[in-house]
Design a protein around this motif. Structure first.
Motif, short mmCIF file in Angstrom:
data_model
loop_
_atom_site.label_atom_id
_atom_site.label_comp_id
_atom_site.label_asym_id
_atom_site.label_seq_id
_atom_site.Cartn_x
_atom_site.Cartn_y
_atom_site.Cartn_z
N GLU A 266 35.85 29.14 40.80
CA GLU A 266 37.39 28.95 40.69
C GLU A 266 38.14 30.13 41.42
N GLU A 267 37.98 31.01 42.22
CA GLU A 267 39.35 31.54 42.50
C GLU A 267 39.59 30.68 44.50
N ARG A 268 38.49 29.95 44.26
CA ARG A 268 39.04 29.25 45.39
C ARG A 268 40.26 27.72 45.28
N ARG A 269 39.70 27.36 44.22
CA ARG A 269 40.56 26.60 43.89
C ARG A 269 41.85 26.58 42.85
N ASN A 270 41.89 28.06 42.31
CA ASN A 270 43.96 28.46 42.36
C ASN A 270 43.94 29.33 43.44
N GLU A 271 43.54 30.15 44.01
CA GLU A 271 43.25 30.86 44.97
C GLU A 271 43.71 32.43 44.92
N ILE A 272 43.11 32.59 44.06
CA ILE A 272 43.07 34.05 42.61
C ILE A 272 41.84 35.00 43.92
N THR A 273 41.85 36.14 43.28
CA THR A 273 40.72 37.81 43.42
C THR A 273 40.29 37.93 41.60
N THR A 274 39.57 37.61 42.00
CA THR A 274 38.43 37.80 40.17
C THR A 274 38.23 38.91 40.10
N PHE A 275 37.70 40.14 39.56
CA PHE A 275 37.18 41.46 39.42
C PHE A 275 35.98 42.08 38.57
N LEU A 276 34.82 41.93 39.09
CA LEU A 276 33.74 42.38 37.51
C LEU A 276 33.95 44.09 37.27
N ARG A 277 33.21 44.09 36.30
CA ARG A 277 33.43 45.78 35.68
C ARG A 277 31.46 45.68 35.48
N ILE A 278 30.95 47.32 35.88
CA ILE A 278 29.50 47.09 35.60
C ILE A 278 30.23 48.52 35.09
N THR A 279 29.42 48.30 33.69
CA THR A 279 29.59 50.16 33.34
C THR A 279 27.84 49.93 32.50
N ALA A 280 27.29 51.49 32.82
CA ALA A 280 26.48 51.80 32.47
C ALA A 280 26.55 53.33 31.44
#
Length: 250
Positions: free
Chosen positions: A97-111
């Motif tokens: 999705e990032e490469r197709r739409n030229e965006i940056t996605t983010f992930l969050r780790i919660t403990a």
């Protein structure tokens, strides 16, 4: 406690550290230890918050250690390798999705309370998790059983003693070569090694954010040779024809 970083950074970091942990997620060395810390920025001058990750194997003795710039705070926590594999599989489509739409996605780790939640965050400034987003949940590993000697082994500087044979030979087990070459290939970087003498552990570096350790060779490996231990076989060929060198005229 939670930490947020780009999807590509987190998934790449976890994939690299899987190469140097045990297969069994039920043991501490079958997990990846992650936490936030202040460290030198790999690009800019100064200190920044990073997510640091470390893994080691009780069978091969390999250690992997890396960092990625991140936002947030996370106390040390163990991610079992089955949960890590599940996370990579769940969020890998985001890279497409990032490469197709030229965006940056983010992930969050919660403990929280011995549980790990990894979820997509469209903006690292958002702190509310959208329940409609894809999430991965799994129990954390037993932090008390992760070996504490890992970081001192990484940081220790070995100096050749009087009884150490100093020479060019290095013994790199197949498992070590496969693990660190895989890391270097994904990171598109050089696989550098550092060892003061053949009977010392070999430190590894790939780029500016990954390092590892190959344990010292066993006595059976031997470290006294300075050249390969079998002869080169020369084929019975006729004399080589020399190509004439053409020199410019006039």
């Amino acid at each position: 406690m939670s930490v947020t970083l780009p999807t590509s950074a987190l998934l790449g970091m976890l994939a690299d550290l899987l190469h140097t942990c045990d297969d069994n997620p039920e043991v501490a060395t079958g997990c990846i230890l992650v936490h936030t810390a202040l460290a030198d920025d790999p690009i800019d001058v100064g200190r920044t918050t990073v997510l640091s990750g470390t893994s080691t194997s009780s069978t091969t003795g390999l250690i992997g250690h890396c960092r990625e710039v991140a936002d947030g705070t996370l106390a040390p926590v163990l991610l079992p390798n089955d949960g890590v594999s599940m996370t990579i599989a769940a969020f890998k489509p985001l890279l497409v999705e990032e490469r197709r739409n030229e965006i940056t996605t983010f992930l969050r780790i919660t403990a929280d309370a011995g549980r790990i939640l990894i979820s997509r965050v469209d903006d690292p400034g958002l702190f509310e998790v959208d329940e409609q987003q894809k999430q991965v949940r799994f129990p954390a590993g037993n932090l008390a059983k992760f070996p504490r000697s890992v970081w001192s082994a990484l940081a220790e500087e070995h100096v050749a003693g009087e009884e150490d044979v100093v020479g060019p030979r290095r013994v790199l087990p197949l498992e070590a070569a496969k693990a660190f070459v895989s890391v270097a290939r994904r990171r598109k970087g050089k696989f550098e090694t550092f060892s003061p003498h053949p009977s010392a552990p070999t430190r590894v570096q790939v780029g500016l954010t990954y390092q590892g350790l190959i344990p010292a060779p066993s006595e059976e490996d031997g470290v006294t040779s300075t050249i390969p231990t079998f002869d080169v076989i020369h084929p019975p060929l006729p004399d080589q024809e020399l190509t004439p060198v053409l020199r410019p005229t006039g």
